[in-house]
Design a protein around this motif. Sequence first.
Motif, short mmCIF file in Angstrom:
data_model
loop_
_atom_site.label_atom_id
_atom_site.label_comp_id
_atom_site.label_asym_id
_atom_site.label_seq_id
_atom_site.Cartn_x
_atom_site.Cartn_y
_atom_site.Cartn_z
N GLY A 30 9.85 -4.87 3.97
CA GLY A 30 9.15 -5.03 2.70
C GLY A 30 9.00 -6.51 2.36
N HIS A 31 7.92 -6.83 1.64
CA HIS A 31 7.68 -8.25 1.36
C HIS A 31 8.53 -8.77 0.22
N ASP A 33 11.74 -7.87 0.19
CA ASP A 33 13.06 -7.69 0.77
C ASP A 33 13.75 -9.06 0.92
N THR A 241 1.07 -9.75 -1.12
CA THR A 241 1.75 -9.34 0.11
C THR A 241 1.37 -10.25 1.28
N LEU B 8 12.07 2.31 5.94
CA LEU B 8 11.25 1.57 4.97
C LEU B 8 10.45 2.57 4.14
N THR B 10 9.21 1.68 0.88
CA THR B 10 8.52 1.03 -0.23
C THR B 10 7.06 1.52 -0.20
N PRO B 13 4.61 -2.83 2.22
CA PRO B 13 4.27 -2.42 3.59
C PRO B 13 5.01 -1.13 4.00
N SER B 63 -4.74 -10.48 1.73
CA SER B 63 -4.01 -9.40 1.07
C SER B 63 -5.02 -8.52 0.33
#
Lengths: 390, 390
Positions: A30-31, A33, A241, B8, B10, B13, B63
Amino acid sequence: MIQDKFRLHTPGPTPIPPRVQQAMNQPMIGHRDPDCSRLVRDLSLRMGLVFGTQEPVLLMTGSGTSALEAAAANTLSAGDEAVVVVTGAFGDRFAKILQAHQITLHRLDIPWGEACQPEQLRSFLQERPKAKAVFLTYCETSTGVLNPIPELSQVIHSHSDALVIVDGVSCIGAVPSRMDVWGVDILVTGSQKALMLPPGMAFTAVSPRAWEAIDKNPHPRFYLDLRNYKNSLEKDTTPYTPAVTLLRGLEAVLDMLEEEGWEKVIHRHKLMKEMTRAGTRALGLDLMTSDDVASPTVTSIWGSDKWSSEDLRKALRQLSVRVAGGQQHLKGKIFRIGHMGYCDPLDVLTVLSALELALKNIGVPVEAGAGIQAAEEVFHRVSHPDYRPA
Amino acid sequence: MIQDKFRLHTPGPTPIPPRVQQAMNQPMIGHRDPDCSRLVRDLSLRMGLVFGTQEPVLLMTGSGTSALEAAAANTLSAGDEAVVVVTGAFGDRFAKILQAHQITLHRLDIPWGEACQPEQLRSFLQERPKAKAVFLTYCETSTGVLNPIPELSQVIHSHSDALVIVDGVSCIGAVPSRMDVWGVDILVTGSQKALMLPPGMAFTAVSPRAWEAIDKNPHPRFYLDLRNYKNSLEKDTTPYTPAVTLLRGLEAVLDMLEEEGWEKVIHRHKLMKEMTRAGTRALGLDLMTSDDVASPTVTSIWGSDKWSSEDLRKALRQLSVRVAGGQQHLKGKIFRIGHMGYCDPLDVLTVLSALELALKNIGVPVEAGAGIQAAEEVFHRVSHPDYRPA
């Protein structure tokens, strides 16, 4: 030819090292994280070493052009005056960006294949005292010219308060860069050239003086608003992101370049340039740029009246070597060999061998081995412990 | 815990399938190479199936936010009026983008966790007849609400000539999308959500009606100028170096989704949503959204007075499961489980098991297995051949 084996020698994108590929080949994170925050913080500082600045380097998701526009749209607003030094297609792109933003533009057009000389810029600037920024191209990818940024920057600072904005897309990571010492206010590069990453990220560093202009500038922008990147970086993150994969790749790239050592990286690129130039000259080809302004990252070579550079490119492609053609009015007239990033002297010899084969295949008489011989002589001369570059 | 093993979850991503990873793990090619041109041409058409449009889908490097801004900056200019329906943080982002571009903004604020009802928009629009565009969010990532785009679009068209602009970032690829039939003028999504790619690309489709507005619009833009993408697409290319790696990955993604079949993809996401909701409810947790407006891609769950959602996230992280927290005023109050893209019912059961363990670890009494039992019941009911979704 065997499938899937080819040599990529365009001036970007460039080949990805296996170690970098492996770093990018990890499970997604995750960005927001903590692992990603650590990457953002570390990389923005480590990229400062590449740029030659103590400022953190802003990590943007986009092509190099996104950061070129950010440099313009953050510092200037409609009606402001700016000087653009156009030495090729990418100087021209800066001009198009400024036009799109309704900046009053003063173009200093230099013949393609030549660099801008400090004296040319001096007299041009003296007649345009209201310019708030001067846009320069370090390596002009379309011609392979390396403009003398330290000298040009000095001229600008000695004659005006204009910001010095530099497109370093196709050379940063392969040439010296001392942004702070040279007085460069904004320096930009992309991921897919000397930095050996896939395309998709752009990097921008900004001097304190440029931040002052940016903070006051009312010009509309959002995604490319550099203030958002600066503010997010204070919290070890990006405003939107980021290309997480490329962040991981960049960490491996910087490890590799630091392990090789920056002096050696820069020397390797000079060596590859000199080998490419000696080898192609020995095959009777004409170079577009003179030795004193040639970029260590890309070499432009003329076709001739008797054969088309596009035919040569096709012949090279059949031999598995991919080089670039000319842009704009040079389409069909030149071809360009990229020699940057994950590239070493043996790769240059491979390209030169393919060039010998391809020229013969399209009916151009060449002495087999002549290019290789000349390039090997350069290799031995430059690799000698007593060698000192000019 | 064993190193490097984590789940993951979330809302982007999201995890990358091995087949996609492998497709991205090939040697780099040039962006003007015929192989890349074929990719650009094919993908822009195939993405039309995902969007539900006959228009080609523009491939942008950036993005998701870059494409949200493109939708605004290409259709409106300073002083124009627009309506933004704000149901959470990403509706709010649209508002911030419009403010940055000096658009006169009419915000229809809906309480976070609720969807915008067609009647609410109808009366709001009737009082703002000059709005040139209405900005909607399909899945509001910050709350997990799926707004009723077909009905909202119908309301807009029946009351005005305003363009219908939709942020589909966190759901396109997992939910029905019939852009042309619904009368959506611009639809945008990103790579790193239901499309199972790393972050770094954004996708935008534009109706003929919106192109008319875009072609006339003098508002300054360059990198995000959609006309450049359209013109380049006619030559099977992109205006600036695209994220070549992600183009290759996208080809594998579309192969995978088409092989599974779009109906099954959409059904799988509905199933995962219902399992997540039943399982978390059975553990005594409160959902933020009601069943009729819940997104199939992300579920938001309240913390409580007795325990913090951030403590629960940390406990989940220790068990290798990564979920998102709340944004803006919901920070520390909710957590969000993503269940989209490379995710299947067994992944949902794994998250629910971890949730049972984590709740107990932070001292919240739970009946072990209760969440799993409820989710499995949903699985059997929904998987039954006679099952018809409501």
